[in-house]
Design a protein around this motif. Structure first.
Motif, PDB file in Angstrom:
ATOM      1  N   GLU A  98       0.855  -1.199   0.000  1.00 20.44           N
ATOM      2  CA  GLU A  98       0.000   0.000   0.000  1.00 20.44           C
ATOM      3  C   GLU A  98       0.886   1.242   0.000  1.00 20.44           C
ATOM      4  O   GLU A  98       1.910   1.295   0.685  1.00 20.44           O
ATOM      5  CB  GLU A  98      -0.903  -0.002   1.233  1.00 20.44           C
ATOM      6  CG  GLU A  98      -1.820   1.209   1.343  1.00 20.44           C
ATOM      7  CD  GLU A  98      -2.599   1.225   2.644  1.00 20.44           C
ATOM      8  OE1 GLU A  98      -3.112   2.303   3.002  1.00 20.44           O
ATOM      9  OE2 GLU A  98      -2.670   0.157   3.313  1.00 20.44           O
ATOM     10  N   THR A  99       0.507   2.238  -0.783  1.00 27.23           N
ATOM     11  CA  THR A  99       1.232   3.513  -0.790  1.00 27.23           C
ATOM     12  C   THR A  99       0.256   4.663  -0.603  1.00 27.23           C
ATOM     13  O   THR A  99      -0.817   4.690  -1.216  1.00 27.23           O
ATOM     14  CB  THR A  99       1.988   3.711  -2.120  1.00 27.23           C
ATOM     15  OG1 THR A  99       1.058   3.747  -3.198  1.00 27.23           O
ATOM     16  CG2 THR A  99       3.001   2.593  -2.353  1.00 27.23           C
ATOM     17  N   THR A 100       0.631   5.585   0.269  1.00 21.40           N
ATOM     18  CA  THR A 100      -0.136   6.815   0.474  1.00 21.40           C
ATOM     19  C   THR A 100       0.856   7.969   0.532  1.00 21.40           C
ATOM     20  O   THR A 100       2.072   7.744   0.650  1.00 21.40           O
ATOM     21  CB  THR A 100      -0.942   6.756   1.791  1.00 21.40           C
ATOM     22  OG1 THR A 100      -0.015   6.822   2.894  1.00 21.40           O
ATOM     23  CG2 THR A 100      -1.768   5.490   1.867  1.00 21.40           C
ATOM     24  N   PRO A 101       0.390   9.194   0.462  1.00 23.57           N
ATOM     25  CA  PRO A 101       1.326  10.327   0.540  1.00 23.57           C
ATOM     26  C   PRO A 101       2.095  10.391   1.854  1.00 23.57           C
ATOM     27  O   PRO A 101       3.151  11.016   1.916  1.00 23.57           O
ATOM     28  CB  PRO A 101       0.410  11.543   0.383  1.00 23.57           C
ATOM     29  CG  PRO A 101      -0.785  11.037  -0.353  1.00 23.57           C
ATOM     30  CD  PRO A 101      -0.989   9.638   0.143  1.00 23.57           C
ATOM     31  N   THR A 102       1.582   9.746   2.892  1.00 28.25           N
ATOM     32  CA  THR A 102       2.227   9.863   4.204  1.00 28.25           C
ATOM     33  C   THR A 102       2.882   8.584   4.692  1.00 28.25           C
ATOM     34  O   THR A 102       3.608   8.622   5.689  1.00 28.25           O
ATOM     35  CB  THR A 102       1.189  10.301   5.254  1.00 28.25           C
ATOM     36  OG1 THR A 102       0.137   9.335   5.302  1.00 28.25           O
ATOM     37  CG2 THR A 102       0.625  11.673   4.914  1.00 28.25           C
ATOM     38  N   SER A 103       2.670   7.471   4.021  1.00 24.43           N
ATOM     39  CA  SER A 103       3.289   6.224   4.472  1.00 24.43           C
ATOM     40  C   SER A 103       3.255   5.191   3.355  1.00 24.43           C
ATOM     41  O   SER A 103       2.492   5.311   2.395  1.00 24.43           O
ATOM     42  CB  SER A 103       2.583   5.674   5.714  1.00 24.43           C
ATOM     43  OG  SER A 103       1.267   5.241   5.381  1.00 24.43           O
ATOM     44  N   ILE A 104       4.097   4.185   3.532  1.00 25.18           N
ATOM     45  CA  ILE A 104       4.119   3.040   2.617  1.00 25.18           C
ATOM     46  C   ILE A 104       4.075   1.780   3.472  1.00 25.18           C
ATOM     47  O   ILE A 104       4.870   1.619   4.403  1.00 25.18           O
ATOM     48  CB  ILE A 104       5.388   3.057   1.742  1.00 25.18           C
ATOM     49  CG1 ILE A 104       5.422   4.303   0.852  1.00 25.18           C
ATOM     50  CG2 ILE A 104       5.476   1.790   0.896  1.00 25.18           C
ATOM     51  CD1 ILE A 104       6.706   4.440   0.043  1.00 25.18           C
ATOM     52  N   LYS A 105       3.142   0.895   3.162  1.00 23.98           N
ATOM     53  CA  LYS A 105       3.005  -0.366   3.893  1.00 23.98           C
ATOM     54  C   LYS A 105       3.700  -1.475   3.111  1.00 23.98           C
ATOM     55  O   LYS A 105       3.599  -1.548   1.884  1.00 23.98           O
ATOM     56  CB  LYS A 105       1.529  -0.725   4.080  1.00 23.98           C
ATOM     57  CG  LYS A 105       0.727   0.291   4.886  1.00 23.98           C
ATOM     58  CD  LYS A 105       1.120   0.304   6.348  1.00 23.98           C
ATOM     59  CE  LYS A 105       0.215   1.221   7.163  1.00 23.98           C
ATOM     60  NZ  LYS A 105       0.611   1.256   8.583  1.00 23.98           N
ATOM     61  N   VAL A 106       4.406  -2.336   3.835  1.00 25.91           N
ATOM     62  CA  VAL A 106       5.082  -3.470   3.200  1.00 25.91           C
ATOM     63  C   VAL A 106       4.775  -4.737   3.974  1.00 25.91           C
ATOM     64  O   VAL A 106       4.511  -4.705   5.186  1.00 25.91           O
ATOM     65  CB  VAL A 106       6.609  -3.249   3.142  1.00 25.91           C
ATOM     66  CG1 VAL A 106       6.956  -2.061   2.260  1.00 25.91           C
ATOM     67  CG2 VAL A 106       7.188  -3.084   4.531  1.00 25.91           C
ATOM     68  N   ASP A 107       4.804  -5.845   3.243  1.00 29.89           N
ATOM     69  CA  ASP A 107       4.601  -7.168   3.860  1.00 29.89           C
ATOM     70  C   ASP A 107       5.971  -7.778   4.113  1.00 29.89           C
ATOM     71  O   ASP A 107       6.779  -7.937   3.188  1.00 29.89           O
ATOM     72  CB  ASP A 107       3.788  -8.066   2.932  1.00 29.89           C
ATOM     73  CG  ASP A 107       3.657  -9.473   3.492  1.00 29.89           C
ATOM     74  OD1 ASP A 107       3.008  -9.631   4.530  1.00 29.89           O
ATOM     75  OD2 ASP A 107       4.256 -10.381   2.885  1.00 29.89           O
TER      76      ASP A 107
END
Length: 478
Positions: free
Chosen positions: A100-109
């Protein structure tokens, strides 16, 4: 342990001061019975009863006998849920997939074992091109900053992962003594700062090559190295200390290897007789080394000037630009011979066309030897002639110092000119000799002592003619 509503059992809950802050009230009595086994007390946090907080029961296999709580099993803060240990620890490098990518964070598995978060503070430091490449489904290496934050996810970093890889790469370069091409990023009082991947390495002044060290004569670092920023530089890794965040590099160690490679390439392009512009990089007793575009050639002492030179510093300075002619190339030995004097007019051409035996000239004594004295022709300083010891005086002379001294300016007569071997024989004792009366009578002495001036383009000469045999002793040698 078992607690009843009255709290009258021998082992009761800790009172105020034993398990709670001093400004908290003691836990209110509870009707609920909490059972904790000795077997599970070491694995799961114990629950406590507090005002307006429901009691949490720990999972047990079997009830235990009553026991007082120990310091090791002190109750955790109210409301803290039981947490399984993280599969990762701080400092791990993990290959993760962006989910997941957003302007304020990136989520990784994290390999299906946890969810990691790249926070906005790091995203702001990532350049635009790299940020565009961080798309959902892309695999990236991340550094585990915190295995579990207050929200239960792991805090990870892409930049720190890249830095760790650079530290490992730096150690490999150190072990293999491999040269690394980079650029100068800055400087401080002690030397240069250069980029090594995402790391910044330090090149001390003592580890710079000779050419850079010569630039340290200025007073401030800005004057010394400010203009070198963004210049390319080749270095070798001297020291890697990850704990102290210390990366020491050396340009001097890499210079020799780099020069040899450049020289091999340049030698294949050079042609004998070719002229090039070079920069003087060092001066030695036997000559000067000149960089002609990536490789150094030697201008031997005898090829510096037509005039006599005792040391290269008399005619050259380190860092000076000069034109040179390539006079020899040795691919096997990787040697390049250069000449400066061959770019100037040959003063012996002037001798051949202007001077003749019997002519009077003015000369300055430059050196005394056991077989005679050398004198520099005043009107043609590129030329030195020899006054043989037998030509100093009509009387017997054991050493030239009995008759002349260095620096003496004398009227001398030319007794021999050997253009082929570049020798000029002079005489002091024959200046007033009767055998030259006819020449002296028919030729204006002043004009004879002042021959046509050499062209301004004529360069100094380096000649120490061997001792010519006097005309009366044709077999005499130096």
């Amino acid at each position: 342990m078992v607690l009843n509503s009255s709290g009258s059992e021998e082992n009761t809950l800790p009172e105020t001061g034993s398990g709670f802050q001093s400004d908290q009230a003691a836990p209110a009595p509870s009707d609920e019975v909490i059972v904790v086994s000795e077997e599970s007390s070491a694995e799961a946090p114990e629950s406590i009863v507090a005002d307006s907080v429901e009691a949490v029961s720990a999972e047990v296999d079997a009830p235990s006998t009553e026991a007082a709580p120990s310091e090791e099993s002190a109750p955790a803060p109210a409301g803290t849920p039981a947490e399984a240990p993280s599969a990762f620890k701080r400092g791990d490098i993990v290959e993760a997939m962006i989910t997941e990518t957003t302007p304020t964070s990136i989520k990784v598995d994290l390999d299906g074992k946890a969810v990691g978060t790249i926070r906005s503070s790091e995203i702001d430091r990532i350049n635009k091109r790299d940020l565009e490449n961080l798309q959902v489904g892309k695999k990236v290496a991340v550094y585990v900053v915190n295995p579990r934050d207050q929200e239960g996810s792991a805090v990870v970093s892409i930049n720190l992962a890249a830095e760790e890889q650079d530290w490992k790469s730096a150690e490999e370069y150190r072990q293999n003594q491999q040269a690394y091409d980079t650029r100068i990023a800055g400087y401080n009082r002690g030397g240069l700062i250069v980029k090594f991947g995402r790391l910044r390495g330090f090149v001390p002044q003592s580890q710079m090559n000779a050419e850079r060290r010569r630039a340290t004569e200025d007073e401030t670092p800005e004057q010394r190295w400010g203009k070198m920023v963004n210049e390319p530089i080749v270095v070798k890794v001297m020291e890697v200390d990850r704990d102290r965040n210390r990366l020491i590099l050396s340009e001097r160690m890499a210079s020799k290897e780099s020069r040899e490679k450049r020289k091999e390439s340049l030698i294949t392009q050079l042609k004998q007789g070719e002229e090039r512009t070079g920069r003087v990089v060092s001066l030695e007793d036997f000559g000067a080394f000149v960089d002609i575009g990536g490789a150094e050639g030697l201008v031997h002492l005898t090829e510096l000037s037509w005039q006599h030179v005792n040391h290269p510093r008399e005619v050259l300075k380190v860092g000076e630009e000069t034109r040179v002619r390539i006079i020899s190339i040795d691919p096997e030995a990787k040697r390049i011979g250069l000449s400066i004097k061959q770019l100037a007019a040959d003063p012996w051409d002037i001798v051949a066309t202007t001077y003749s035996p019997g002519q009077l000239v003015q000369g300055t004594v430059t050196k005394l030897t056991k077989f005679g004295a050398f004198a520099q022709v005043v009107d043609l300083p590129e030329i030195e002639g020899l006054i043989h010891i037998s030509e100093l005086s009509d009387r017997r002379v054991n050493h030239p110092k009995e008759v002349v001294n260095e620096g003496d300016k004398l009227t001398l007569r030319i007794v021999k000119i050997d253009i082929k071997n570049r020798r000029l024989g002079l005489s002091l004792r024959r200046v007033n000799s009767a055998e030259y009366l006819d020449i002296d009578w028919t030729t204006d002495t002043t004009q004879a002592a002042q021959p046509a001036a050499a062209p301004e383009a004529a360069a100094p000469a380096n000649n120490e003619p061997e001792a010519p045999a006097p005309e009366s002793e044709s077999g005499a040698e130096e």
